[in-house]
Design a protein around this motif. Structure first.
Motif, PDB file in Angstrom:
ATOM      1  N   TRP A  47       0.797  -1.231   0.000  1.00 20.93           N
ATOM      2  CA  TRP A  47       0.000   0.000   0.000  1.00 20.93           C
ATOM      3  C   TRP A  47       0.828   1.279   0.000  1.00 20.93           C
ATOM      4  CZ3 TRP A  47       0.485   3.056   4.374  1.00 20.93           C
ATOM      5  CH2 TRP A  47       0.924   2.423   5.556  1.00 20.93           C
ATOM      6  N   PHE A  48       2.080   1.221   0.409  1.00 20.56           N
ATOM      7  CA  PHE A  48       2.927   2.411   0.433  1.00 20.56           C
ATOM      8  C   PHE A  48       3.954   2.262  -0.690  1.00 20.56           C
ATOM      9  CE2 PHE A  48       4.054   5.812   3.695  1.00 20.56           C
ATOM     10  CZ  PHE A  48       4.786   6.568   2.802  1.00 20.56           C
ATOM     11  N   GLY A  49       3.693   2.944  -1.809  1.00 25.07           N
ATOM     12  CA  GLY A  49       4.463   2.757  -3.029  1.00 25.07           C
ATOM     13  C   GLY A  49       5.960   2.960  -2.897  1.00 25.07           C
ATOM     14  N   ALA A  50       6.412   3.822  -1.993  1.00 23.94           N
ATOM     15  CA  ALA A  50       7.843   4.081  -1.846  1.00 23.94           C
ATOM     16  C   ALA A  50       8.560   2.964  -1.097  1.00 23.94           C
ATOM     17  CB  ALA A  50       8.064   5.400  -1.126  1.00 23.94           C
ATOM     18  N   VAL A  51       7.816   2.130  -0.379  1.00 25.96           N
ATOM     19  CA  VAL A  51       8.406   1.088   0.461  1.00 25.96           C
ATOM     20  C   VAL A  51       8.544  -0.201  -0.343  1.00 25.96           C
ATOM     21  CG1 VAL A  51       8.095  -0.302   2.557  1.00 25.96           C
ATOM     22  CG2 VAL A  51       7.446   2.121   2.556  1.00 25.96           C
ATOM     23  N   GLY A  62      11.652  -3.118  16.828  1.00 28.26           N
ATOM     24  CA  GLY A  62      12.270  -2.322  15.784  1.00 28.26           C
ATOM     25  C   GLY A  62      11.731  -2.687  14.421  1.00 28.26           C
ATOM     26  N   ARG A  63      12.217  -1.977  13.416  1.00 30.21           N
ATOM     27  CA  ARG A  63      11.816  -2.210  12.035  1.00 30.21           C
ATOM     28  C   ARG A  63      13.029  -2.040  11.141  1.00 30.21           C
ATOM     29  NH1 ARG A  63       6.750   0.755  10.142  1.00 30.21           N
ATOM     30  NH2 ARG A  63       8.307   1.953   9.011  1.00 30.21           N
ATOM     31  N   GLU A  64      13.022  -2.760  10.037  1.00 31.87           N
ATOM     32  CA  GLU A  64      13.974  -2.531   8.965  1.00 31.87           C
ATOM     33  C   GLU A  64      13.150  -2.173   7.736  1.00 31.87           C
ATOM     34  OE1 GLU A  64      17.440  -4.745   6.344  1.00 31.87           O
ATOM     35  OE2 GLU A  64      16.516  -5.812   8.015  1.00 31.87           O
ATOM     36  N   VAL A  65      13.499  -1.061   7.082  1.00 29.75           N
ATOM     37  CA  VAL A  65      12.722  -0.557   5.953  1.00 29.75           C
ATOM     38  C   VAL A  65      13.664  -0.232   4.802  1.00 29.75           C
ATOM     39  CG1 VAL A  65      11.153   1.266   5.178  1.00 29.75           C
ATOM     40  CG2 VAL A  65      11.001   0.414   7.523  1.00 29.75           C
ATOM     41  N   ARG A  66      13.209  -0.571   3.601  1.00 30.98           N
ATOM     42  CA  ARG A  66      13.927  -0.170   2.384  1.00 30.98           C
ATOM     43  C   ARG A  66      12.953   0.554   1.475  1.00 30.98           C
ATOM     44  NH1 ARG A  66      17.710  -5.443   1.215  1.00 30.98           N
ATOM     45  NH2 ARG A  66      18.746  -5.301   3.229  1.00 30.98           N
ATOM     46  N   LEU A  67      13.459   1.619   0.852  1.00 25.88           N
ATOM     47  CA  LEU A  67      12.653   2.420  -0.055  1.00 25.88           C
ATOM     48  C   LEU A  67      13.149   2.254  -1.488  1.00 25.88           C
ATOM     49  CD1 LEU A  67      12.466   5.802   1.923  1.00 25.88           C
ATOM     50  CD2 LEU A  67      10.938   3.824   2.072  1.00 25.88           C
ATOM     51  N   LYS A  68      12.278   2.591  -2.433  1.00 26.86           N
ATOM     52  CA  LYS A  68      12.710   2.638  -3.821  1.00 26.86           C
ATOM     53  C   LYS A  68      13.875   3.602  -3.909  1.00 26.86           C
ATOM     54  CE  LYS A  68       8.347   1.463  -5.949  1.00 26.86           C
ATOM     55  NZ  LYS A  68       7.174   1.915  -6.694  1.00 26.86           N
ATOM     56  N   GLY A  69      14.839   3.285  -4.727  1.00 23.64           N
ATOM     57  CA  GLY A  69      16.015   4.136  -4.845  1.00 23.64           C
ATOM     58  C   GLY A  69      17.148   3.700  -3.940  1.00 23.64           C
ATOM     59  N   GLY A  70      16.883   2.768  -3.013  1.00 21.52           N
ATOM     60  CA  GLY A  70      17.956   2.207  -2.201  1.00 21.52           C
ATOM     61  C   GLY A  70      18.129   2.756  -0.797  1.00 21.52           C
TER      62      GLY A  70
END
Length: 161
Positions: A47-51, A62-70
Motif C-alpha cells: 500500500w505504500f508505493g515508496a516502500v 524495531g523495524r527494517e525498511v527499504r525504499l525505492k532508490g535504495g
C-alpha cells in the motif's frame, strides 16, 4: 554508507527543526488501520508505493525498511498505542544529511461518519541543505502520503474482516 543518527524520543515530534504534517481520511476503522501500520509490517509495500521492504526486528521493538532508490532505515519503535498512535525513530540510515528522524502516525475517528483520520508527522533534524530539500520536497512527500493512504484504504476495503 550507513550512519548512526542521534537518538531522539517522542517529544522530538514537537521540537524537531523540520516538521512536515499530513492528514487524510480512510473508510476503515482505527483498529484496522492500526493493525496495518503496526502489526502487518510486511504488508507495507502493498500500500505504500515508496516502500519495497518492511519487516519487524528485535522481536517487534524495531523495524527494517527499504525504499525505492535504495534508501535503508533501521528503526526503533517508540510507541505503539493500539488504535491511536504509532511512532518510530530512525537509528541507522544511508540517507545523506539526516541527523535525527522520527515519524509518528496518529489515528482518530473520522470527523464525519465512519472511518479514520490518519495524521503522519515527519520530524527531522539536519543541516540547512537538508532542511531546504525537505521544504522543497514537501509537495512530493504529501503526494506520497496521500497515495499511500488511498492504497491502504483500498487494501483494507478488500481484506476480510
Amino acid at each position: 554508507m550507513a550512519r548512526r543518527l542521534r537518538p531522539v524520543e517522542l517529544d522530538f515530534v514537537e521540537t524537531a527543526p523540520t516538521r512536515l504534517v499530513f492528514a487524510a481520511e480512510v473508510s476503515a476503522p482505527p483498529e484496522a488501520v492500526y493493525r496495518a501500520l503496526a502489526e502487518d509490517l510486511t504488508g507495507w509495500p502493498a500500500w505504500f508505493g515508496a516502500v519495497t521492504m518492511c519487516r519487524p526486528t528485535d522481536g517487534g521493538a524495531g523495524r527494517e525498511v527499504r525504499l525505492k532508490g535504495g534508501t535503508r532505515f533501521r528503526e526503533t519503535v517508540l510507541t505503539a498505542e493500539p488504535h491511536a498512535r504509532y511512532a518510530y525513530r530512525v537509528d541507522v540510515t544511508n540517507a545523506p544529511g539526516v541527523r535525527a528522524l522520527l515519524e509518528e502516525w496518529l489515528l482518530a475517528p473520522a470527523a464525519a461518519g465512519p472511518g479514520t483520520r490518519v495524521q503522519w508527522t515527519f520530524a527531522a533534524a539536519g543541516p540547512a541543505p537538508l532542511r531546504l530539500a525537505l521544504r522543497l520536497g514537501r509537495p512530493g512527500l504529501g503526494r506520497a502520503f496521500r497515495d499511500a493512504v488511498r492504497g491502504l484504504d483500498r487494501r483494507l476495503a478488500s481484506s476480510p474482516a
